[in-house]
Write an enzyme that holds these catalytic residues in place. Structure first.
Site, PDB file in Angstrom:
ATOM      1  N   ASN A  76      19.033 -40.154  89.030  1.00  0.00           N
ATOM      2  CA  ASN A  76      18.136 -39.042  89.350  1.00  0.00           C
ATOM      3  C   ASN A  76      18.517 -37.727  88.684  1.00  0.00           C
ATOM      4  O   ASN A  76      18.066 -36.659  89.105  1.00  0.00           O
ATOM      5  CB  ASN A  76      18.055 -38.864  90.867  1.00  0.00           C
ATOM      6  CG  ASN A  76      17.738 -40.164  91.573  1.00  0.00           C
ATOM      7  OD1 ASN A  76      18.555 -40.685  92.310  1.00  0.00           O
ATOM      8  ND2 ASN A  76      16.569 -40.724  91.306  1.00  0.00           N
ATOM      9  N   VAL A  84      17.723 -32.108  87.828  1.00  0.00           N
ATOM     10  CA  VAL A  84      17.917 -32.947  89.003  1.00  0.00           C
ATOM     11  C   VAL A  84      16.569 -33.310  89.608  1.00  0.00           C
ATOM     12  O   VAL A  84      15.727 -32.444  89.827  1.00  0.00           O
ATOM     13  CB  VAL A  84      18.756 -32.202  90.062  1.00  0.00           C
ATOM     14  CG1 VAL A  84      18.892 -33.020  91.330  1.00  0.00           C
ATOM     15  CG2 VAL A  84      20.124 -31.857  89.499  1.00  0.00           C
ATOM     16  N   CYS A  85      16.362 -34.590  89.875  1.00  0.00           N
ATOM     17  CA  CYS A  85      15.171 -35.052  90.576  1.00  0.00           C
ATOM     18  C   CYS A  85      15.562 -35.158  92.049  1.00  0.00           C
ATOM     19  O   CYS A  85      16.195 -36.109  92.465  1.00  0.00           O
ATOM     20  CB  CYS A  85      14.745 -36.423  90.045  1.00  0.00           C
ATOM     21  SG  CYS A  85      13.348 -37.117  90.915  1.00  0.00           S
ATOM     22  N   LEU A  86      15.243 -34.160  92.795  1.00  0.00           N
ATOM     23  CA  LEU A  86      15.674 -34.110  94.184  1.00  0.00           C
ATOM     24  C   LEU A  86      14.484 -33.678  95.026  1.00  0.00           C
ATOM     25  O   LEU A  86      14.063 -32.531  94.975  1.00  0.00           O
ATOM     26  CB  LEU A  86      16.827 -33.113  94.300  1.00  0.00           C
ATOM     27  CG  LEU A  86      17.613 -33.057  95.588  1.00  0.00           C
ATOM     28  CD1 LEU A  86      18.207 -34.423  95.923  1.00  0.00           C
ATOM     29  CD2 LEU A  86      18.737 -32.049  95.475  1.00  0.00           C
ATOM     30  N   ASP A 118      12.895 -43.768  91.420  1.00  0.00           N
ATOM     31  CA  ASP A 118      12.304 -42.513  90.937  1.00  0.00           C
ATOM     32  C   ASP A 118      13.274 -41.865  89.946  1.00  0.00           C
ATOM     33  O   ASP A 118      13.805 -40.789  90.193  1.00  0.00           O
ATOM     34  CB  ASP A 118      12.034 -41.590  92.136  1.00  0.00           C
ATOM     35  CG  ASP A 118      11.323 -40.313  91.734  1.00  0.00           C
ATOM     36  OD1 ASP A 118      10.693 -40.292  90.661  1.00  0.00           O
ATOM     37  OD2 ASP A 118      11.416 -39.321  92.485  1.00  0.00           O
TER      38      ASP A 118
END
EC number: 2.3.2.23
Length: 184
Positions: A76, A84-86, A118
């Site tokens: 992620n 950052v995919c958060l 994701d």
């Protein structure tokens, strides 16, 4: 706590008074680096990352932008940009969260519980689902290669040393220009 700027100052002070090392960028309170340590008892333990944080004018009503500046291997986190995919930060941010929450809760949770469905790093997600041991070894290899304390500090020290040298040189030559050379 009526204005976003007061809240920004309070949250930043709270972060600086916590156990995190914070390096300001420029003079404003909008951009800074935070030294983030990998969670204990995880494959990221021992790693130290320099995380860039940018606060918008609308903070705390709009989430901060965060990104790793040194490499981290994680499904992620984009390996090249450090983005950052958060979900909590990008989609479900609320003014009840603060900067300390990001470093004490959100990022540790992200590292402990990656979401390979994701991904921002497809290779890491694929490896994690295919071969967990190989994935964990690659994470540890990245920690060894890119996330040691010396990986995030020396360039700052070098910059400071260079500035101190130029300041000293500028001061000496300025004195000579004003006072002239001493008579022998």
């Amino acid at each position: 706590m009526s204005s976003p700027s007061k809240r920004r100052e309070m949250d930043l002070m709270k972060l600086m008074m916590s156990d995190y090392k914070v390096d300001m960028i420029n003079d404003g309170m909008h951009e800074f680096f935070v030294h983030f340590h990998g969670p204990k008892d995880s494959i990221y333990q021992g790693g130290v990352w320099k995380v860039r944080v940018e606060l918008t004018e609308a903070y705390p009503y709009k989430s901060p932008s965060i990104g790793f500046t040194n490499k981290i291997y994680h499904p992620n986190v984009d390996e090249m940009s450090g983005s950052v995919c958060l979900d909590v930060i990008n989609q479900t941010w609320s003014p009840m969260f603060d900067l300390v929450n990001i470093f004490e809760v959100f990022l540790p949770q992200l590292l402990l519980y990656p979401n390979p469905s994701d991904p921002l790093n497809g290779e890491a997600a694929s490896l994690m689902m295919r071969d967990k041991n190989a994935y964990e070894n690659k994470v540890k290899e990245y920690c060894e290669r890119y996330a040691k304390p010396e990986d995030i500090s020396p360039e700052e020290e070098e910059e400071e040393s260079d500035e101190e040298l130029s300041d000293a040189e500028g001061y000496d030559s300025g004195d000579e220009a004003i006072m002239g050379h001493a008579d022998p």
